[in-house]
Design an enzyme around this catalytic site. Structure first.
Site, PDB file in Angstrom:
ATOM      1  N   PRO A   9      -1.170  -7.061   4.127  1.00 41.06           N
ATOM      2  CA  PRO A   9      -1.826  -6.657   5.054  1.00 41.06           C
ATOM      3  C   PRO A   9      -2.931  -5.754   5.058  1.00 41.06           C
ATOM      4  O   PRO A   9      -3.246  -4.726   4.243  1.00 41.06           O
ATOM      5  CB  PRO A   9      -1.155  -6.084   6.176  1.00 41.06           C
ATOM      6  CG  PRO A   9       0.335  -5.659   5.335  1.00 41.06           C
ATOM      7  CD  PRO A   9       0.050  -6.393   4.260  1.00 41.06           C
ATOM      8  N   ASN A  10      -4.072  -5.864   5.281  1.00 44.01           N
ATOM      9  CA  ASN A  10      -5.241  -5.781   4.995  1.00 44.01           C
ATOM     10  C   ASN A  10      -5.884  -5.949   3.422  1.00 44.01           C
ATOM     11  O   ASN A  10      -7.116  -4.945   3.261  1.00 44.01           O
ATOM     12  CB  ASN A  10      -5.534  -4.057   5.893  1.00 44.01           C
ATOM     13  CG  ASN A  10      -4.809  -3.634   6.927  1.00 44.01           C
ATOM     14  OD1 ASN A  10      -5.530  -4.500   8.137  1.00 44.01           O
ATOM     15  ND2 ASN A  10      -3.658  -3.229   6.421  1.00 44.01           N
ATOM     16  N   ARG A  17     -13.197  -1.312   3.105  1.00 42.99           N
ATOM     17  CA  ARG A  17     -12.076  -0.622   3.426  1.00 42.99           C
ATOM     18  C   ARG A  17     -11.820   0.741   3.148  1.00 42.99           C
ATOM     19  O   ARG A  17     -11.927   0.176   1.671  1.00 42.99           O
ATOM     20  CB  ARG A  17     -10.637  -1.418   3.995  1.00 42.99           C
ATOM     21  CG  ARG A  17      -9.272   0.004   4.136  1.00 42.99           C
ATOM     22  CD  ARG A  17      -8.079  -1.637   3.676  1.00 42.99           C
ATOM     23  NE  ARG A  17      -6.964  -0.435   4.015  1.00 42.99           N
ATOM     24  CZ  ARG A  17      -5.716  -0.481   3.124  1.00 42.99           C
ATOM     25  NH1 ARG A  17      -6.580  -1.957   2.845  1.00 42.99           N
ATOM     26  NH2 ARG A  17      -4.885  -0.515   3.737  1.00 42.99           N
ATOM     27  N   TYR A  22      -9.976   2.659  -2.514  1.00 39.00           N
ATOM     28  CA  TYR A  22      -9.776   1.053  -2.447  1.00 39.00           C
ATOM     29  C   TYR A  22     -11.419   0.230  -2.823  1.00 39.00           C
ATOM     30  O   TYR A  22     -11.552  -1.166  -3.457  1.00 39.00           O
ATOM     31  CB  TYR A  22      -9.473   0.394  -1.592  1.00 39.00           C
ATOM     32  CG  TYR A  22      -7.857   0.259  -0.719  1.00 39.00           C
ATOM     33  CD1 TYR A  22      -7.359   0.417  -1.020  1.00 39.00           C
ATOM     34  CD2 TYR A  22      -8.527   1.513   0.668  1.00 39.00           C
ATOM     35  CE1 TYR A  22      -5.818   1.291  -0.798  1.00 39.00           C
ATOM     36  CE2 TYR A  22      -7.052   1.919   1.457  1.00 39.00           C
ATOM     37  CZ  TYR A  22      -5.672   1.495   0.224  1.00 39.00           C
ATOM     38  OH  TYR A  22      -4.414   2.250   1.277  1.00 39.00           O
ATOM     39  N   ASN A  71       1.031  -7.447  -4.287  1.00 37.09           N
ATOM     40  CA  ASN A  71       0.712  -6.398  -3.636  1.00 37.09           C
ATOM     41  C   ASN A  71       0.778  -6.385  -2.131  1.00 37.09           C
ATOM     42  O   ASN A  71       0.193  -7.324  -1.469  1.00 37.09           O
ATOM     43  CB  ASN A  71      -1.278  -5.394  -3.743  1.00 37.09           C
ATOM     44  CG  ASN A  71      -1.410  -4.112  -3.337  1.00 37.09           C
ATOM     45  OD1 ASN A  71      -0.891  -3.887  -2.580  1.00 37.09           O
ATOM     46  ND2 ASN A  71      -2.448  -4.273  -3.772  1.00 37.09           N
ATOM     47  N   ALA A  74       1.363  -2.162   2.985  1.00 34.27           N
ATOM     48  CA  ALA A  74       1.803  -1.126   4.205  1.00 34.27           C
ATOM     49  C   ALA A  74       2.965  -1.555   4.079  1.00 34.27           C
ATOM     50  O   ALA A  74       3.999  -0.805   4.004  1.00 34.27           O
ATOM     51  CB  ALA A  74       1.367  -0.928   4.853  1.00 34.27           C
ATOM     52  N   ASP A  84      14.037  -8.119  -0.252  1.00 37.32           N
ATOM     53  CA  ASP A  84      15.324  -8.454  -0.816  1.00 37.32           C
ATOM     54  C   ASP A  84      14.499 -10.246  -1.319  1.00 37.32           C
ATOM     55  O   ASP A  84      15.435 -10.631  -1.827  1.00 37.32           O
ATOM     56  CB  ASP A  84      15.288  -9.412   0.526  1.00 37.32           C
ATOM     57  CG  ASP A  84      16.923  -8.357   1.201  1.00 37.32           C
ATOM     58  OD1 ASP A  84      17.189  -7.747   0.202  1.00 37.32           O
ATOM     59  OD2 ASP A  84      17.532  -8.658   1.878  1.00 37.32           O
ATOM     60  N   GLU A  95       4.350  -5.469  -9.009  1.00 36.81           N
ATOM     61  CA  GLU A  95       4.393  -4.924  -7.938  1.00 36.81           C
ATOM     62  C   GLU A  95       2.504  -4.313  -8.491  1.00 36.81           C
ATOM     63  O   GLU A  95       2.976  -3.683  -9.456  1.00 36.81           O
ATOM     64  CB  GLU A  95       5.679  -3.866  -7.675  1.00 36.81           C
ATOM     65  CG  GLU A  95       4.503  -3.632  -6.416  1.00 36.81           C
ATOM     66  CD  GLU A  95       5.634  -2.088  -5.689  1.00 36.81           C
ATOM     67  OE1 GLU A  95       6.858  -2.213  -6.346  1.00 36.81           O
ATOM     68  OE2 GLU A  95       5.634  -0.816  -5.072  1.00 36.81           O
ATOM     69  N   HIS A  97      -0.596  -2.340  -7.311  1.00 38.30           N
ATOM     70  CA  HIS A  97      -1.300  -1.039  -6.117  1.00 38.30           C
ATOM     71  C   HIS A  97      -2.422  -0.656  -6.559  1.00 38.30           C
ATOM     72  O   HIS A  97      -3.042   0.114  -7.678  1.00 38.30           O
ATOM     73  CB  HIS A  97      -0.738   0.143  -5.220  1.00 38.30           C
ATOM     74  CG  HIS A  97       1.238  -0.111  -4.809  1.00 38.30           C
ATOM     75  ND1 HIS A  97       0.943  -0.951  -3.939  1.00 38.30           N
ATOM     76  CD2 HIS A  97       1.882  -0.127  -5.710  1.00 38.30           C
ATOM     77  CE1 HIS A  97       2.289  -1.052  -3.620  1.00 38.30           C
ATOM     78  NE2 HIS A  97       3.157  -0.560  -4.462  1.00 38.30           N
ATOM     79  N   ILE A  98      -3.831  -0.595  -5.573  1.00 42.80           N
ATOM     80  CA  ILE A  98      -5.353  -0.255  -5.826  1.00 42.80           C
ATOM     81  C   ILE A  98      -5.090   1.258  -5.827  1.00 42.80           C
ATOM     82  O   ILE A  98      -6.331   1.853  -7.126  1.00 42.80           O
ATOM     83  CB  ILE A  98      -6.038  -0.885  -4.789  1.00 42.80           C
ATOM     84  CG1 ILE A  98      -5.909  -2.568  -4.783  1.00 42.80           C
ATOM     85  CG2 ILE A  98      -7.930  -0.489  -5.151  1.00 42.80           C
ATOM     86  CD1 ILE A  98      -6.673  -3.024  -3.802  1.00 42.80           C
ATOM     87  N   ARG A 104      -0.149  10.442  -2.800  1.00 41.87           N
ATOM     88  CA  ARG A 104      -1.263   9.894  -1.669  1.00 41.87           C
ATOM     89  C   ARG A 104       0.110  10.444  -0.569  1.00 41.87           C
ATOM     90  O   ARG A 104       1.215  11.013  -0.780  1.00 41.87           O
ATOM     91  CB  ARG A 104      -1.267   8.242  -1.005  1.00 41.87           C
ATOM     92  CG  ARG A 104      -2.949   8.322  -2.250  1.00 41.87           C
ATOM     93  CD  ARG A 104      -3.520   6.681  -1.509  1.00 41.87           C
ATOM     94  NE  ARG A 104      -4.040   6.447  -0.354  1.00 41.87           N
ATOM     95  CZ  ARG A 104      -3.859   5.702  -0.119  1.00 41.87           C
ATOM     96  NH1 ARG A 104      -3.358   4.422  -0.690  1.00 41.87           N
ATOM     97  NH2 ARG A 104      -4.490   5.284   1.224  1.00 41.87           N
TER      98      ARG A 104
HETATM   99  C1  DQA Z   1      -2.054  -0.509  -1.307  1.00 40.14           C
HETATM  100  C2  DQA Z   1      -0.767   1.189  -1.131  1.00 40.14           C
HETATM  101  C3  DQA Z   1      -0.990   1.134   0.392  1.00 40.14           C
HETATM  102  O1  DQA Z   1       0.292   2.166   0.586  1.00 40.14           O
HETATM  103  C4  DQA Z   1      -1.562   1.332   1.426  1.00 40.14           C
HETATM  104  O2  DQA Z   1      -0.614   0.732   2.784  1.00 40.14           O
HETATM  105  C5  DQA Z   1      -2.812  -0.796   1.287  1.00 40.14           C
HETATM  106  C6  DQA Z   1      -3.125  -1.038  -0.167  1.00 40.14           C
HETATM  107  C7  DQA Z   1      -2.980   0.113  -2.648  1.00 40.14           C
HETATM  108  O3  DQA Z   1      -3.651  -1.585  -3.294  1.00 40.14           O
HETATM  109  O4  DQA Z   1      -2.862   1.344  -2.951  1.00 40.14           O
HETATM  110  O5  DQA Z   1      -2.169  -1.265   2.439  1.00 40.14           O
HETATM  111  O6  DQA Z   1      -1.272  -1.138  -1.482  1.00 40.14           O
END
Ligand code: DQA
Length: 141
Positions: A9-10, A17, A22, A71, A74, A84, A95, A97-98, A104
């Site tokens: 999401p997002n 954003r 990001y 990624n 959230a 799972d 995994e 994350h940006i 954080r």
């Molecule tokens: C994220 C970090 C998560 O905590 C956050 O909810 C995101 C993006 C990142 O790529 O840094 O939406 O996964």
């Protein structure tokens, strides 16, 4: 090599954003340059704001692709179901994350995915995805 990039999401809003966290480049723009840089890799990209759709995609690619870069955004911090699915499938998952989630809020320190992932890359901006690609290219699967 076939690599699936799955975004939660997002991530479709990256570029607009919270650019201080990001960055200013959209994922689509970054993805275009990534594909150009690694023309021999068969990439697919899937983004969804819906938890179940992410699980469906993991199941779909999780027995046929060589690598998954995930990624879950959230949902990383909330989703037993995505964790799972990562545990269930055969394809190794990195995994990403940006942002550096450990620098954080505390709720971002928990991941339901990390214990089933091959590794975690976080905090390098969109470059985190390329580092994940390199990890698959440089290590035996
Ligand atoms: C994220 C970090 C998560 O905590 C956050 O909810 C995101 C993006 C990142 O790529 O840094 O939406 O996964």
């Amino acid at each position: 090599m076939k690599i699936a990039i799955i975004n939660g999401p997002n991530i479709n809003l990256v570029g607009k954003r919270e650019p201080n966290i990001y960055g200013e480049q959209s994922f689509k723009e970054f993805y275009r340059s990534l594909r150009k840089k690694y023309p021999k890799i068969g990439f697919i990209h899937f983004q969804s704001n819906i938890e179940g759709e992410i699980i469906d995609k993991l199941q779909e690619v999780g027995y046929s692709y060589d690598a998954i870069i995930l990624n879950a955004a959230a949902y990383t911090h909330t989703s037993v179901g995505i964790g799972d699915a990562v545990k269930a499938i055969r394809t190794p998952v990195v995994e990403v994350h940006i942002s550096n989630v450990w620098a954080r809020e505390e709720f971002r320190h928990k991941s339901y995915i990390s214990s089933y992932a091959k590794g975690v890359i976080a905090g390098f901006g969109l470059q985190s995805y390329e580092l994940a690609v390199k990890s698959f290219l440089e290590n035996d699967l």
